[in-house]
Design an enzyme around this catalytic site. Structure first.
Site, PDB file in Angstrom:
ATOM      1  N   THR A   2       0.826  -1.205   0.000  1.00  0.00           N
ATOM      2  CA  THR A   2       0.000   0.000   0.000  1.00  0.00           C
ATOM      3  C   THR A   2       0.862   1.259   0.000  1.00  0.00           C
ATOM      4  O   THR A   2       0.467   2.290  -0.547  1.00  0.00           O
ATOM      5  CB  THR A   2      -0.955   0.026   1.206  1.00  0.00           C
ATOM      6  N   ARG A  38      -9.439  -5.355  -0.302  1.00  0.00           N
ATOM      7  CA  ARG A  38     -10.453  -5.700   0.692  1.00  0.00           C
ATOM      8  C   ARG A  38     -11.035  -4.462   1.384  1.00  0.00           C
ATOM      9  O   ARG A  38     -12.085  -4.528   1.999  1.00  0.00           O
ATOM     10  CB  ARG A  38      -9.867  -6.664   1.734  1.00  0.00           C
ATOM     11  N   GLN A  40       2.344 -12.365   0.744  1.00  0.00           N
ATOM     12  CA  GLN A  40       0.976 -12.607   0.293  1.00  0.00           C
ATOM     13  C   GLN A  40       0.659 -11.764  -0.934  1.00  0.00           C
ATOM     14  O   GLN A  40      -0.405 -11.918  -1.535  1.00  0.00           O
ATOM     15  CB  GLN A  40      -0.009 -12.253   1.421  1.00  0.00           C
ATOM     16  N   HIS A  99       0.534 -16.281  -2.940  1.00  0.00           N
ATOM     17  CA  HIS A  99      -0.664 -16.113  -3.764  1.00  0.00           C
ATOM     18  C   HIS A  99      -0.348 -15.920  -5.240  1.00  0.00           C
ATOM     19  O   HIS A  99      -1.205 -15.493  -6.011  1.00  0.00           O
ATOM     20  CB  HIS A  99      -1.499 -14.935  -3.238  1.00  0.00           C
ATOM     21  N   CYS A 142      -2.011 -20.677 -20.245  1.00  0.00           N
ATOM     22  CA  CYS A 142      -3.180 -21.167 -20.958  1.00  0.00           C
ATOM     23  C   CYS A 142      -3.742 -22.384 -20.230  1.00  0.00           C
ATOM     24  O   CYS A 142      -3.008 -23.334 -19.932  1.00  0.00           O
ATOM     25  CB  CYS A 142      -2.814 -21.538 -22.398  1.00  0.00           C
ATOM     26  N   CYS A 181      -5.295 -17.855 -25.712  1.00  0.00           N
ATOM     27  CA  CYS A 181      -4.037 -18.404 -26.227  1.00  0.00           C
ATOM     28  C   CYS A 181      -4.173 -18.624 -27.732  1.00  0.00           C
ATOM     29  O   CYS A 181      -5.280 -18.677 -28.278  1.00  0.00           O
ATOM     30  CB  CYS A 181      -3.744 -19.719 -25.504  1.00  0.00           C
ATOM     31  N   CYS A 218      -3.837 -21.274 -29.121  1.00  0.00           N
ATOM     32  CA  CYS A 218      -4.511 -22.558 -29.314  1.00  0.00           C
ATOM     33  C   CYS A 218      -6.021 -22.431 -29.095  1.00  0.00           C
ATOM     34  O   CYS A 218      -6.765 -23.383 -29.304  1.00  0.00           O
ATOM     35  CB  CYS A 218      -3.948 -23.619 -28.367  1.00  0.00           C
ATOM     36  N   THR A 247       0.499  -6.859   7.709  1.00  0.00           N
ATOM     37  CA  THR A 247      -0.583  -7.828   7.625  1.00  0.00           C
ATOM     38  C   THR A 247      -1.293  -7.940   8.961  1.00  0.00           C
ATOM     39  O   THR A 247      -0.661  -7.906  10.021  1.00  0.00           O
ATOM     40  CB  THR A 247      -0.085  -9.223   7.197  1.00  0.00           C
TER      41      THR A 247
END
Length: 235
Positions: free
Chosen positions: A23, A31, A98, A116, A124, A145, A147, A185
């Site tokens: 931040t 959040r 995190q 995370h 893909c 992608c 594909c 945190t």
């Protein structure tokens, strides 16, 4: 013992960080709802950033993701640079984070375990081909992608498990640390927050402006922003 004294006397520090580390680089904690979400999105961030929503409402997921999760121009702050300097001096052994913004690596940290995932890694879902974040930024709607498969950010969404290797390494480093510094945190997001309970030493440092569940167990609690604290240190 002060934080400076702990750092000076240690050669096996591990840092565990949350959204508060980012931040200060201008990346908001999604959040903390500020009314903007209610104006632009029909669902709260926790719903949009879930595996179920990604599968069922992929285009809406990407509308939010591009708008609120990609801060590619953000720069590392004093905390990121201080941690990188501690690693260079071989005092800091690992950063467990995190956050998904890659700012620790931008500051020069090498041993970083991203619980995370990272916005810079995408793949893909059909063929497994990997893509950089530019593919997400430069595409409209649902990124595809070559594909034909849907490209998914390599970030852990709500309802998805953490990466097994990253989990094992984070636990191992937390267990072996002589000083564990937790910063930015509130230790309320699980399972990530559970990693700190693997620490077995007697130099647990908590740096957070608001209270955490571990305040009474910490050896040192500092209620300041993480950047302020690290900018005062002599490294």
């Amino acid at each position: 013992m002060t934080l400076q004294e702990m750092i000076d006397s240690s050669n096996h520090i591990v840092f565990f960080g949350g959204a508060g580390v980012s931040t200060e680089s201008g990346i908001p904690d999604f959040r903390s709802q500020d009314g903007l979400y209610n104006q632009k999105y029909a669902y709260p961030p926790e719903v949009i950033l879930s595996h179920e929503f990604f599968v069922e409402e992929t285009e809406e997921f990407y509308r939010f993701y591009r708008d609120k999760m990609l801060y590619l121009d953000a720069k590392p702050n004093a905390a990121h640079y201080a941690l990188a300097a501690l690693e260079k001096k071989k005092k800091l052994k690992a950063v467990i984070t995190q956050n998904i913004d890659g700012l620790h690596q931008k500051a020069g940290s090498n041993t970083v375990f991203e619980l995370h995932g990272s916005v810079y890694h995408n793949y893909c879902m059909k063929c497994g081909k990997h893509y950089g974040v530019e593919k997400i930024v430069n595409s409209a709607g649902i990124p595809k992608c070559e594909c034909g498969g849907i490209i998914k950010p390599d970030v852990v969404l709500y309802g998805e498990p953490l990466d097994e290797y990253v989990t094992e390494m984070a636990i191992a480093y937390a267990q072996s640390a002589d000083v564990l510094i937790i910063g930015g945190t509130s230790l309320t997001v699980y399972p990530a927050a559970s990693f700190v309970y693997h620490y077995m030493g007697d130099k647990l440092v908590l740096i957070n402006k608001s209270p955490t569940p571990l305040d009474t167990k910490a050896n040192l609690v500092i209620k300041e922003t993480i950047g302020e604290v690290f900018s005062k240190l002599s490294i």
